[in-house]
Every structure is written in structure tokens, then in C-alpha cells.
Design a protein around this motif. Structure first.
Motif, PDB file in Angstrom:
ATOM      1  N   LEU A  98       0.954   9.034   1.852  1.00 14.36           N
ATOM      2  CA  LEU A  98       0.643  10.218   1.056  1.00 14.36           C
ATOM      3  C   LEU A  98       0.743  11.489   1.892  1.00 14.36           C
ATOM      4  O   LEU A  98       1.274  12.512   1.450  1.00 14.36           O
ATOM      5  N   HIS A 109       2.155   1.467  -3.579  1.00 17.06           N
ATOM      6  CA  HIS A 109       1.108   1.745  -4.576  1.00 17.06           C
ATOM      7  C   HIS A 109       0.003   2.557  -3.895  1.00 17.06           C
ATOM      8  O   HIS A 109      -1.129   2.098  -3.755  1.00 17.06           O
ATOM      9  N   ARG A 110       0.372   3.769  -3.498  1.00 20.76           N
ATOM     10  CA  ARG A 110      -0.509   4.557  -2.643  1.00 20.76           C
ATOM     11  C   ARG A 110      -1.853   4.879  -3.288  1.00 20.76           C
ATOM     12  O   ARG A 110      -2.915   4.627  -2.713  1.00 20.76           O
ATOM     13  N   TRP A 111      -1.801   5.453  -4.485  1.00 18.95           N
ATOM     14  CA  TRP A 111      -3.058   5.853  -5.124  1.00 18.95           C
ATOM     15  C   TRP A 111      -3.896   4.644  -5.514  1.00 18.95           C
ATOM     16  O   TRP A 111      -5.128   4.680  -5.470  1.00 18.95           O
ATOM     17  N   ALA A 112      -3.252   3.562  -5.916  1.00 22.40           N
ATOM     18  CA  ALA A 112      -3.995   2.346  -6.245  1.00 22.40           C
ATOM     19  C   ALA A 112      -4.748   1.828  -5.021  1.00 22.40           C
ATOM     20  O   ALA A 112      -5.916   1.425  -5.108  1.00 22.40           O
ATOM     21  N   VAL A 127      -5.747   3.580  -2.362  1.00 18.80           N
ATOM     22  CA  VAL A 127      -6.835   4.504  -2.028  1.00 18.80           C
ATOM     23  C   VAL A 127      -8.017   4.318  -2.974  1.00 18.80           C
ATOM     24  O   VAL A 127      -9.181   4.239  -2.550  1.00 18.80           O
ATOM     25  N   LEU A 128      -7.735   4.235  -4.277  1.00 18.97           N
ATOM     26  CA  LEU A 128      -8.810   4.094  -5.258  1.00 18.97           C
ATOM     27  C   LEU A 128      -9.515   2.751  -5.123  1.00 18.97           C
ATOM     28  O   LEU A 128     -10.748   2.670  -5.284  1.00 18.97           O
ATOM     29  N   SER A 159       0.821  -1.208   0.000  1.00 12.50           N
ATOM     30  CA  SER A 159       0.000   0.000   0.000  1.00 12.50           C
ATOM     31  C   SER A 159       0.854   1.256   0.000  1.00 12.50           C
ATOM     32  O   SER A 159       0.525   2.243  -0.668  1.00 12.50           O
ATOM     33  N   ALA A 167      -1.485   3.595   2.990  1.00 16.75           N
ATOM     34  CA  ALA A 167      -1.368   4.418   1.784  1.00 16.75           C
ATOM     35  C   ALA A 167      -1.601   5.887   2.106  1.00 16.75           C
ATOM     36  O   ALA A 167      -0.876   6.775   1.642  1.00 16.75           O
ATOM     37  N   LEU A 168      -2.626   6.177   2.904  1.00 18.92           N
ATOM     38  CA  LEU A 168      -2.926   7.566   3.265  1.00 18.92           C
ATOM     39  C   LEU A 168      -1.823   8.162   4.122  1.00 18.92           C
ATOM     40  O   LEU A 168      -1.451   9.333   3.956  1.00 18.92           O
TER      41      LEU A 168
END
Length: 759
Positions: free
Chosen positions: A339, A18-21, A23-24, A15, A335-336
Motif C-alpha cells: 500500500l 488483497h492488501r486491504w483485506a 490489513v482489516l 497479502s 500488505a502495508l
């Protein structure tokens, strides 16, 4: 050499990379679950699923025959000055009948005989009468159709000054009660979010850090709600299950995030770069979240042994929300945090001390812990003795069904109507149902049995007419109703039910050749459900204890840790039982909490508390013991690991406990007596668990046991270590804090490179 990764560390590393992946994917899951759940209707338990024993058998016979009794209603017409013979009173009764019939929602309307003696529908003082009728259509859905009838009765009440008309019955009570529950739970949920946010502001001292757990918990509850609606087509769920899911979801979602975020901030304070700190938190706090969530789920699964639809729904709802909260905590949360990086500390709160999260910082519990570690035996005796004294009242606990007394009359106008009906017409508001399945109930034998039953209903103690009788289309199933003395769940009603089952039924319908006879209804459901819970509780408790032991054994690879986990958890649950008995059974808190004691605890509360508290208390236990084990695996002695582990977790455990106590306290603010009982019990157990047990008994016990804490017999060496993690790879080898500034930009770059390379 590459260190082995555990599940939590692998998830957190992916996570963070692949942070944005991440989150999405989380947002997509929430949206899909919500939309899919909105496309279908939540399925509630059938009448048979809500009860047990003979009462369930009666409901199933009716369901199989398609012979559902309509919801029975009455309109209570009363005047303080007029009697039934006056023209104004008669006019009011006639108007009530006309108005309710005009709604086309009623059937079998029976107006009282206002001439002569008047019969059972006229009170002894002739100031009150009952207009009786049934709701048209299905009894289960009648609560959704009753509003026009309530409106018609309200109009009749306003049209006749000096004469009052009020409605009460199965459908009208269920309608208003469900509305009240929905409103109360919605208000509780709305209250819990700002309260939780304020607590987190004080815990973190920063708005962004405080908002993140609340947002994650909210999205988890929303997603779980959609999944629950879909799941209700497999396991039916009532409104209580949905509402408990929301409140528990908020509590565990925030707690899991709190553990994770505090560990990330702690690692960053040591000098680790953000992504290295996130990875370290995944390997430690992330593991604790998975173990804790698994233990909660295992505990809740024990409710499936209860053989009761209400508990099935509660278990399903809460298992779903806990699983979703765990998933979010080990995927989208890392992930957050990656970010946000240092922006997690944005929005500093004035007047709140800045917390750096270092293990070495002494807190308010430091003096207590110092004393415990110096004199562990004394601490164990004093604290253990105090808790045992609080457990003692639990041995006098007895259950009862509060019935309509679960809500105070002042909180719901229809309950005041019920009380007035009880004063004028003493007796149970809902009749007993005698269900008969036989070859041919239309024949002479069936008619003779009905005559004997009708005669017995007028002479047997505790029973009262009139008797109603309905036959299925093929004449193979019949249901007779008869009134019972008492309120429906009190001692008088239970005694009348026993007379009906053991004396009246065997000498009437029981004499039919090959007849299958079962007595159901509100009183029967209460008695049979209580008996079932008494029988099933040992099985549920045994399941929870056995599998909690197994999860802890695998997680920490220690028989001793698994054993004293059960002892400490039983002590916290027992303390909660003792407090609930003192407050609600003995009435010590009536004035403060605004309730009237029924002399017992709601029948479902003890089992509910045991399972939920046993699971939820694992949040703190797993988190604390994991930190102690982490220090021990780094080479610290057991005594040093205990001291460092307790000091490093005391603050976050206290913060998590305050959140949980606040959410549990919301239960205590609800007007329902059973919810007050569960709320006070949960808040008490969490408070005791996070303070006296985790800060005093746990370190004292482990200090006295020493290295024996980690004992694992040789014949158990085969146990998998899948939940066990290696030492945090992000921490300096010495285990101490890195030098200030060690986590600069160059280290950030190196950490990103190592993450992408899988090192």
C-alpha cells in the motif's frame, strides 16, 4: 514453468494482492483478542505452582484441605529516645492496635507485653517492639486488601512524634513490590518505544519506514496481551511473564519487520517494482522470519520441562507474542508495504545518510570481512580464543536466591523497614511451615507431637518461637509455623531449615503413625526450587539443542549448518554467562550499575538466559545463512555466496542487533538485581552474536568448510523441503542489479497482472 511457492511467499503474495483485506483482518484480530482478554481476569500461579519438591507438597496438602494460612504482618514500633516503658511509647503501641483493628481487615492481633522482660516481641535495647497480626481472608488476595491497614499505620506514625510505626509482612511487601514492578516495567516499555524509533530512524533514514516496525510491534504486543489473558486460564501467568512478553515482543516484532522492510527496499533499489519487491522479500526474508520464529518458539517450549510455574508463564507469554509477531510480519506487513509503495521513504531525516539497500554497498564491516575471508583460519583462532576466554568464568557460576535483596533498599521504602526489623529482631521475616496430614490430630498422639515440636523449637539451633498451630475442620491436617535464623534465603536460614527437616520433624510430627509431613515456607521454597532447576536444566538444554538442530536441518537441508549453528549459539550464550559472572557474581560492575553483589546469580536467570538467547540469536543466524544459501542456490560458489551474503546482511543485522541490545538494556536499568543480570546477559549475547560471531566466526567457519557446508547424507534425502524456497522469482536471472529505471510503471502493471494470475 511455475516455481514452487513456500509458505512465506504464498502468504506475502496473497497479502500484497488483497492488501486491504489483510490489513482489516489484522486489525480485527487485534481488536477481538484485546476485547476478549479484557472480559476475563488473568489467572496467576497458585503457591504450589511457584515452587517445587517438598515445599510444593506442603502447599498442595494445605490447598486440598482448604487450610490456607493467612498472610502474616507486623508493625515495627521504634523510638530512638523512648523505651517501651514510657507512656508516650505505650500510647503509640495502643493507637497502632486500635487503628489496624478498626480497618476490619485484620485478625489475631497480638500486642507485645510492655511490662517486665517483654518477651520476643520486644527488642533487647527496649527501643523497639513488634505488633503482630494476620490479614483476614485468603493469603493470595491479601495484597489487594492490605492498603487500608498500611494507611492506618501511616496515620498512627504521624500522630506520635518521636515514635515511628512501620509495617512489613507478606501482604504489604507483595503489594508494594507488585506496584513497583508494574511501574518499572511500564516505564521500561514506554522508554523502549522512543529508543527503538530513534534507532530505526538512523537505520532507515525515513520516518514512515521507522514508524512501521514500531506500530506493528505495538499491535502485536497488544493482541498478544489479550490472548495471554485468555491463555492464563490454561497455564497460569504471573506479572513477570506479562512484562517479559512486552519487552521481548517489542524486540522481535521490530527485528522481523526490519528484515522484511530492508529486503523490500533492497529489491526496489535493484529496479524491481514494489509488488515484485514485496513478493521477493516474502520468499526470502519472510522465510527467515518464519524459521527464526519457529526456532524461538521451540526453544521457549523447553521451559515447559522446568516443572516450575514461573517458567511455564514466561514460556506461554513469550511464545504467544513471538507467534503473533511472526503472523503480522508475513501477512499485514507485506500488505502495508504494498500500500505504501515508494511512500515508505517519506519523512526524510536530515543528517542521516540515504541508504539504498543494495547488496554491493560497502559498509563499516567491509574491512573486517575482507580480513576474515582472506585469513579465515587466523580469524577463527583469534576470535574463537577471545570468546573462549570470556566463557571461562561461566564455569564458576553458582546460583542463589536473592530474596528481598533482589531490590535495593533505597528503591522501596518497605525494604528499609525490613532492614530495621532485621537489626532489632534478627531472623527470617517469614516462618517455616510444617504441614502434617494424619488420621486424627486432635487425639492424644497429636497433642504429644505438638508438645515435642514446641519444646524442640526453643532448643534446636536456628529455630525460634513462638510456634503457631492450626487444624483443619475435620482434624486431619495441621500446620505449625516456626521462625528460622537468617534472612530467609541466606546460609543461616538454609542450615536452620535442614535442622528442622532432618532433626526436629522426624522426632516430633514424624513419629505419628501414617503421618504425611512436609516442610514449606519461603526458605523451603527457595531451596527446593533451586534443587529442581539444577535437576531439570540438562533436560531443558537437551530439548532446546535437539529441536534447534532439527529445525535448522529441515530449514537448510544441511547437517553441517545445523551442527555449527549449535556450536556458535552455545559460544554466544557461554560468553553471556561469563560476563554475568564477572559483573554480578564477582561484583565488577557494582558502581556502574548500582547494585550490591550477593555472590551468586539469581537461580532462574541462567535457564532463562539459555532458552531466550538460544532462540533470539536465531534471528540473525537464519537471516544471514538464508542469504548465503540463496546465493549458493543461484549458482555462486560457496566462497562468493558467503561474501555476498555477509555483505548484504551486515547492515540490517547490525541495526536489528542495536534494537535488541537497546531493549535488553532496558532490563539492565530496572532496579531488580535479577532483571539487571538477565538484561546485561541478553545485551552481551546479542552484541557478541551480531558482531564477532556473525561477522567473524560464521564466515570464517563456512569459508574453511567450503562446499562441505551443504552436506546432507543420502539417508536424509527424504527430509521435507517445506521451509526451503526456490530462487527469488523477482530477481533478474543473472542475480545482479537491474538497470536503473527498469522497474517503471509498465513493470508495475505487469507485476500486478502476474500477481493476480498466480504466475
Amino acid at each position: 514453468m511455475r516455481s514452487r511457492q513456500g509458505l512465506a511467499q504464498a502468504a506475502g503474495r496473497w497479502s500484497a494482492t488483497h492488501r486491504w483485506a489483510a490489513v482489516l483482518l489484522w486489525l480485527a484480530m487485534v481488536v477481538v483478542a484485546t476485547v476478549a482478554g479484557g472480559m476475563v481476569q488473568q489467572q496467576e500461579p497458585t503457591p504450589a505452582e511457584l515452587t517445587n519438591g517438598e515445599a510444593r507438597h506442603a502447599e498442595r496438602i494445605l490447598e486440598d484441605a482448604g487450610l490456607d494460612l493467612p498472610a502474616h504482618e507486623v508493625v515495627f514500633v521504634h523510638s530512638d529516645t523512648l523505651t517501651v516503658g514510657s507512656p508516650a511509647f505505650r500510647s503509640a503501641v495502643t493507637d497502632v492496635v486500635r487503628r489496624i483493628e478498626k480497618t476490619d481487615k485484620v485478625q489475631n492481633v497480638v500486642a507485645p507485653a510492655l511490662e517486665g522482660a517483654g518477651g520476643p516481641a520486644v527488642s533487647k535495647d527496649r527501643h523497639s517492639v513488634l505488633v503482630q497480626f494476620d490479614m483476614a481472608g485468603d493469603a493470595v488476595t491479601a495484597k489487594e486488601e492490605v492498603q487500608p491497614v498500611l494507611d492506618a499505620v501511616a496515620k498512627a506514625d504521624r500522630a506520635h512524634p518521636g515514635v515511628h510505626a512501620e509495617q512489613f509482612g507478606e501482604a504489604s511487601f507483595a503489594h508494594t513490590y507488585d506496584e513497583k514492578l508494574h511501574t518499572d516495567y511500564t516505564n521500561a516499555e514506554m522508554l523502549s518505544f522512543p529508543v527503538t524509533l530513534v534507532i530505526l530512524l538512523f537505520a532507515f533514514g525515513a520516518l514512515v519506514a521507522a514508524l512501521l516496525p514500531v506500530v506493528l510491534a505495538l499491535t502485536a504486543v497488544v493482541a498478544a496481551g489479550g490472548l495471554l489473558t485468555l491463555g492464563s486460564h490454561l497455564v497460569h501467568v504471573d506479572q513477570n511473564g506479562s512484562s517479559v512478553m512486552s519487552l521481548i515482543g517489542i524486540a522481535v516484532g521490530v527485528d522481523y519487520s526490519l528484515f522484511y522492510i530492508r529486503r523490500v527496499r533492497e529489491e526496489r533499489a535493484r529496479g524491481n517494482a514494489t509488488e515484485a519487491a514485496v513478493t521477493a522479500a516474502a520468499a526470502t526474508s519472510g522465510r527467515s522470519v518464519i524459521v527464526s520464529g519457529l526456532t524461538v518458539i521451540v526453544s521457549l517450549a523447553g521451559l515447559y520441562l522446568s516443572n516450575n510455574g514461573i517458567f511455564y508463564g514466561m514460556a506461554t507469554a513469550t511464545i504467544i507474542v513471538v507467534a503473533v509477531a511472526v503472523l503480522g510480519s508475513v501477512t499485514v506487513l507485506p500488505a502495508l508495504l504494498s500500500l505504501l509503495s515508494h511512500r515508505i521513504d517519506k519523512g526524510r531525516v536530515p543528517l542521516v545518510p540515504r541508504t539504498r539497500g543494495t547488496v554491493e554497498r560497502r559498509g563499516v564491516w567491509a574491512p573486517v570481512l575482507d580480513g576474515v575471508l582472506r585469513r579465515p583460519a587466523v580469524a577463527l583462532i583469534l576470535c574463537g580464543g577471545a570468546l573462549v576466554a570470556l566463557v571461562a568464568p561461566a564455569f564458576t557460576l553458582h546460583t542463589s536466591d536473592p530474596g528481598v535483596s533482589d531490590l535495593p533498599a533505597r528503591s522501596l521504602p518497605i525494604l528499609r523497614t525490613y532492614e530495621r526489623i532485621q537489626q532489632a529482631f534478627p531472623g527470617s521475616p517469614t516462618p517455616a511451615k510444617v504441614v502434617v496430614a494424619a488420621e486424627d490430630l486432635r487425639g492424644e498422639a497429636g497433642d504429644a507431637a505438638l508438645r515435642r515440636f514446641t519444646e524442640a523449637a526453643t532448643t534446636a539451633p536456628g529455630l525460634s518461637g513462638p510456634v503457631t498451630y492450626r487444624l483443619s475442620d475435620d482434624g486431619s491436617v495441621a500446620v505449625a509455623t516456626v521462625g528460622l535464623a537468617g534472612t530467609g534465603t541466606d546460609e543461616a536460614s538454609v542450615k536452620a531449615l535442614d535442622t528442622l527437616r532432618t532433626v526436629v520433624v522426624p522426632t516430633t510430627f514424624g513419629k505419628l503413625v501414617g503421618a504425611d509431613v512436609a516442610v514449606g515456607g519461603t526458605t523451603a521454597a527457595s531451596v527446593d526450587t533451586n534443587a529442581n532447576l539444577s535437576d531439570r536444566t540438562p533436560w531443558v538444554a537437551g530439548f532446546v539443542l535437539l529441536f534447534t538442530f532439527a529445525v535448522m536441518l529441515v530449514s537448510f537441508r544441511s547437517v553441517v549448518v545445523a551442527a555449527f549453528t549449535l556450536v556458535l549459539n552455545l559460544l554466544s550464550v557461554g560468553t553471556a554467562y561469563g560476563i554475568v559472572v564477572l559483573v554480578f557474581q564477582r561484583g565488577w560492575g557494582e558502581g556502574l550499575l548500582g547494585f550490591t553483589s550477593t555472590g551468586g546469580i539469581a537461580s532462574w536467570v541462567p535457564l532463562f538466559m539459555f532458552v531466550f538467547l538460544f532462540g533470539l540469536s536465531m534471528d540473525y543466524h537464519v537471516f544471514v545463512v538464508s542469504r548465503i544459501r540463496e546465493g549458493h542456490d543461484r549458482g555462486l560458489s560457496t566462497a562468493e555466496a558467503i561474501e555476498q551474503g555477509i555483505r548484504g546482511t551486515a547492515g540490517v543485522v547490525t541495526g536489528a542487533a542495536v534494537v535488541m541490545v537497546a531493549v535488553a538494556g532496558v532490563f539492565g536499568t530496572l532496579p531488580q538485581l535479577s532483571m539487571k543480570e538477565s538484561g546485561v546477559g541478553m545485551a552481551t549475547a546479542v552484541l557478541v552474536d551480531a558482531t564477532l560471531i556473525r561477522i567473524v566466526l560464521l564466515p570464517a567457519t563456512m569459508k574453511l568448510l567450503g562446499d562441505a557446508c551443504w552436506y546432507l547424507p543420502s539417508w536424509l534425502r527424504w527430509l521435507p523441503a517445506g521451509l526451503a524456497e526456490t530462487t527469488d522469482p523477482a530477481r533478474p536471472a543473472s542475480g545482479g542489479p537491474a538497470a536503473p529505471g527498469a522497474g517503471g510503471a509498465a513493470q508495475d502493471d505487469n507485476d500486478r497482472e502476474s500477481l493476480h494470475s498466480g504466475a
